[in-house]
Design a protein around this motif. Structure first.
Motif, mmCIF file in Angstrom:
data_model
loop_
_atom_site.group_PDB
_atom_site.id
_atom_site.type_symbol
_atom_site.label_atom_id
_atom_site.label_comp_id
_atom_site.label_asym_id
_atom_site.label_seq_id
_atom_site.Cartn_x
_atom_site.Cartn_y
_atom_site.Cartn_z
ATOM 1 N N LEU A 173 0.944 -1.253 -0.090
ATOM 2 C CA LEU A 173 0.141 -0.087 0.021
ATOM 3 C C LEU A 173 0.835 1.123 -0.071
ATOM 4 O O LEU A 173 0.394 2.427 -0.688
ATOM 5 C CB LEU A 173 -0.941 0.017 1.367
ATOM 6 N N ALA A 174 1.969 1.314 0.524
ATOM 7 C CA ALA A 174 2.892 2.510 0.663
ATOM 8 C C ALA A 174 3.433 2.711 -0.718
ATOM 9 O O ALA A 174 3.609 3.928 -0.669
ATOM 10 C CB ALA A 174 3.920 2.274 1.714
ATOM 11 N N ILE A 175 3.647 1.992 -1.603
ATOM 12 C CA ILE A 175 4.233 2.178 -2.710
ATOM 13 C C ILE A 175 2.909 2.402 -3.903
ATOM 14 O O ILE A 175 3.199 2.458 -5.200
ATOM 15 C CB ILE A 175 5.032 1.065 -3.259
ATOM 16 N N GLY A 176 1.662 2.432 -3.469
ATOM 17 C CA GLY A 176 0.672 2.825 -4.197
ATOM 18 C C GLY A 176 0.055 1.589 -5.057
ATOM 19 O O GLY A 176 -0.663 1.914 -5.922
ATOM 20 N N LYS A 177 0.243 0.348 -4.500
ATOM 21 C CA LYS A 177 -0.212 -0.683 -5.117
ATOM 22 C C LYS A 177 -1.329 -1.303 -4.405
ATOM 23 O O LYS A 177 -1.494 -0.895 -3.254
ATOM 24 C CB LYS A 177 0.957 -1.753 -5.539
ATOM 25 N N ASN A 178 -1.883 -2.420 -4.998
ATOM 26 C CA ASN A 178 -3.274 -2.900 -4.246
ATOM 27 C C ASN A 178 -2.765 -4.680 -4.327
ATOM 28 O O ASN A 178 -1.810 -4.933 -4.583
ATOM 29 C CB ASN A 178 -4.478 -2.805 -4.907
ATOM 30 N N LYS A 179 -3.926 -5.207 -4.179
ATOM 31 C CA LYS A 179 -3.768 -6.822 -4.009
ATOM 32 C C LYS A 179 -3.313 -7.478 -5.252
ATOM 33 O O LYS A 179 -2.383 -8.398 -5.274
ATOM 34 C CB LYS A 179 -5.011 -7.406 -3.603
ATOM 35 N N LYS A 180 -3.907 -6.874 -6.200
ATOM 36 C CA LYS A 180 -3.431 -7.420 -7.549
ATOM 37 C C LYS A 180 -1.983 -7.273 -7.852
ATOM 38 O O LYS A 180 -1.285 -8.069 -8.406
ATOM 39 C CB LYS A 180 -4.182 -6.867 -8.849
ATOM 40 N N GLY A 181 -1.495 -5.831 -7.340
ATOM 41 C CA GLY A 181 -0.132 -5.777 -7.762
ATOM 42 C C GLY A 181 0.796 -6.806 -6.873
ATOM 43 O O GLY A 181 1.753 -7.171 -6.901
ATOM 44 N N ALA A 182 0.203 -6.958 -5.376
ATOM 45 C CA ALA A 182 1.097 -8.053 -4.717
ATOM 46 C C ALA A 182 0.858 -9.288 -5.136
ATOM 47 O O ALA A 182 2.054 -9.982 -5.075
ATOM 48 C CB ALA A 182 0.410 -7.793 -3.273
ATOM 49 N N GLN A 183 -0.083 -9.646 -5.896
ATOM 50 C CA GLN A 183 -0.217 -11.106 -6.457
ATOM 51 C C GLN A 183 0.741 -11.080 -7.832
ATOM 52 O O GLN A 183 1.565 -12.269 -7.736
ATOM 53 C CB GLN A 183 -1.455 -11.387 -6.995
ATOM 54 N N PHE A 185 3.439 -9.347 -8.007
ATOM 55 C CA PHE A 185 5.135 -9.448 -7.412
ATOM 56 C C PHE A 185 5.299 -10.660 -6.856
ATOM 57 O O PHE A 185 6.457 -11.313 -7.091
ATOM 58 C CB PHE A 185 5.137 -8.200 -6.282
ATOM 59 N N LEU A 186 4.645 -11.481 -5.960
ATOM 60 C CA LEU A 186 4.797 -12.627 -5.358
ATOM 61 C C LEU A 186 4.787 -13.771 -6.404
ATOM 62 O O LEU A 186 5.509 -14.548 -6.274
ATOM 63 C CB LEU A 186 3.584 -13.049 -4.288
ATOM 64 N N GLY A 187 3.967 -13.709 -7.468
ATOM 65 C CA GLY A 187 4.128 -14.677 -8.581
ATOM 66 C C GLY A 187 5.376 -14.645 -9.024
ATOM 67 O O GLY A 187 5.950 -15.744 -9.616
ATOM 68 N N ASN A 188 5.920 -13.386 -9.619
ATOM 69 C CA ASN A 188 7.223 -13.613 -10.166
ATOM 70 C C ASN A 188 8.422 -13.719 -9.314
ATOM 71 O O ASN A 188 9.406 -14.313 -9.691
ATOM 72 C CB ASN A 188 7.426 -11.976 -10.793
ATOM 73 N N MET A 189 8.213 -13.530 -8.085
ATOM 74 C CA MET A 189 9.340 -13.994 -7.130
ATOM 75 C C MET A 189 9.234 -15.459 -6.570
ATOM 76 O O MET A 189 10.024 -15.775 -5.867
ATOM 77 C CB MET A 189 8.924 -12.975 -5.699
#
Length: 526
Positions: A173-183, A185-189
């Motif tokens: 949230l601090a970098i202006g993203k939401n749950k889809k952005g988190a998903q 990021f985690l998928g690529n990692m």
């Protein structure tokens, strides 16, 4: 238009500095050893190996600074530290790391079991590893061939929640993203998926709760600074202060569904936030249920939804009307909360917010005074001179026996000259704060300097420096000076300068708005 190299950058909003958060508590990542029926993940383990031969982390080539004195004395440091994020630079074993789980398992299996004194992974048939995932936190249970267990937890707990599970949504949230952005990021990692929607919303509510608590404390301390030291007899009296009000929106233009109005103190160079009002003309839950339910069912659901205080919609109207409504709301609050009375309003010239606050009759018998933002007034000089050049581009003038078309060609007024005049005009206001006569004289000297008259010029004039350079090298022809004279007369009028004699600007408001936009660059309900 490129920014001149000698023009200073705008000051970056650094927040209410008196409430800078302290460092987070240090949480040890522990390895615990116990019997299978009694496992405590927070106890310190007896299985701890420290290899003294491990090479130390490479030291930074940058020399350490002297701490607070460096912060106070260096403007460059203030500009560099635009994000108030603390990093561990002391080489302490704290915080979180990206770790390959297979390498971690291999390392732990090479350790000796505290019971049988053999490697935990010595017997591949009898020893095994079991992982329990709780979102981003993992608990690894290593079973030795002697059937004793060693447990490793990747994160400590803060209350009942694993710290990494709370920090991860906070970081996203601090970098202006939401749950889809988190998903993504985690998928690529190749990491475990983010929390379920219900858990994600719960994390957001808890983060919002704590954020509001910190913000309320910050605002309260900023208001106390404005009031200063007051006696018990003066405690109930209202303190008259000057504030700067500005609004920012979730999206550019007037199509945004969400907006925030920020009120900052005007006391010196660094204003502090003393109130905010968030406005929204949209509720995601209402929109979803309206499509699912019938008309009667939706009305019943919405009534209960509003009664519970869960509806995000608190504004009816356009995005452009959010700032005036929010300004009036913030002006009505301080007398009750902070014993403050906003009697001077610093804003831009065409502010609809001031008109609403002025006509609302908030303080009985007290008129709210309008102050101009020196930055906005300074921009008027460039805009009006540019408009004058455009309006007269087809007008013919007589100069040195020749016909000249317009005032912007040849030796006339060009963009570089307009920028210089604008800069000198701003400096004349800021260098004569509190002195109306000196401010008027300094602005008049700018016009006279371009007209080859230097008796009232300041030390910036080449005629005063006496270094052999021609002081008239930036002068303008008489027909140009006659054309721009009305601009100088308008922008040096006492009725305008009286509102600028304070020397304040709305730059801090605009900078704080940028900070908000950085952290809300995606759809709010997501």
């Amino acid at each position: 238009m490129k920014r001149r190299a000698d023009r200073p950058k705008k000051r970056v909003f650094q927040g209410n500095k008196q409430v800078t958060a302290s460092k987070q508590p240090r949480l040890d990542v522990s390895i615990t050893c116990s019997k299978p029926d009694s496992i405590e993940s927070t106890e310190k383990s007896s299985v701890q190996h420290v290899d003294n031969n491990t090479p130390r982390a490479r030291k930074s080539k940058t020399k350490p600074t002297s701490g607070p004195s460096f912060i106070e004395n260096s403007a460059s440091f203030t500009k560099i530290k635009q994000e108030d994020v603390d990093f561990d630079i002391d080489n302490e074993l704290t915080g979180f790391r990206f770790v390959d789980i297979q390498r971690l398992i291999t390392f732990v299996q090479s350790l000796l079991c505290p019971h049988c004194k053999k490697e935990l992974g010595a017997n591949k048939r009898l020893s095994h590893v079991k992982e329990e995932k709780i979102t981003q936190a993992s608990t690894l249970t290593f079973t030795c061939q002697c059937q004793q267990t060693v447990e490793f937890c990747s994160s400590g707990k803060v209350g009942k929640v694993y710290e990494v599970n709370r920090r991860f949504p906070l970081a996203i949230l601090a970098i202006g993203k939401n749950k889809k952005g988190a998903q993504r990021f985690l998928g690529n990692m190749n990491m475990p998926p983010p929390p379920a929607p219900k858990s994600w919303q719960n994390h957001k509510r808890q983060i919002l709760k704590q954020t509001r608590c910190v913000a309320d404390n910050s605002i309260r301390k900023a208001a106390q600074e404005l009031r200063g030291e007051v006696t018990d007899e003066e405690n109930d009296k209202l303190t008259d202060v000057t504030v700067s009000v500005d609004g920012t929106w979730h999206r550019r233009g007037f199509s945004s569904k969400h907006g925030i109005v920020t009120t900052l103190s005007v006391n010196g160079k660094n204003g502090k936030v003393i109130d905010t009002e968030t406005l929204s003309n949209y509720c995601d839950s209402c929109a979803k249920h309206k499509n699912k339910l019938g008309v009667d069912e939706f009305e019943l659901w919405k009534a209960a939804h509003v009664r519970k205080g869960l509806c995000n919609k608190n504004h009816t109207g356009s995005a452009g009307s959010m700032e005036p409504v929010g300004a009036e709301t913030t002006f009505r609050r301080p007398s009750e909360l902070h014993k403050l009375r906003y009697v001077r309003y610093l804003g831009d010239g065409d502010s609809k917010s001031y008109a609403r606050v002025r006509d609302a009759g908030i303080y009985e018998g007290v008129d709210i005074e309008k102050l101009e933002c020196c930055g906005h007034v300074q921009k008027r000089m460039m805009r009006q001179l540019t408009n004058k050049v455009t309006d007269l581009k087809n007008t013919k003038f007589q100069h040195n026996g020749k016909i000249v078309k317009g005032i912007g060609g040849g030796s006339g007024l060009k963009k570089a000259g307009i920028l210089k005049i604008q800069g000198h005009y701003g400096a004349a206001m800021r260098q004569n704060v509190g002195n109306l006569q000196a401010m008027r004289n300094a602005i008049g000297a700018i016009f006279e300097h371009r007209n080859k008259e230097h008796r009232n010029c300041g030390t910036w004039c080449l005629d005063k420096k006496q270094n052999g350079q021609d002081p008239d090298q930036n002068s303008l022809p008489p027909y140009v000076m006659d054309s721009i004279r009305p601009v100088f007369e308008t922008l040096s009028d006492d009725s305008l300068l009286e509102k600028c004699v304070h020397g304040g600007t709305q730059n801090t408001n605009e900078s704080s708005g940028i900070v908000v936009q950085k952290q809300t660059s995606v759809a709010v309900p997501a």
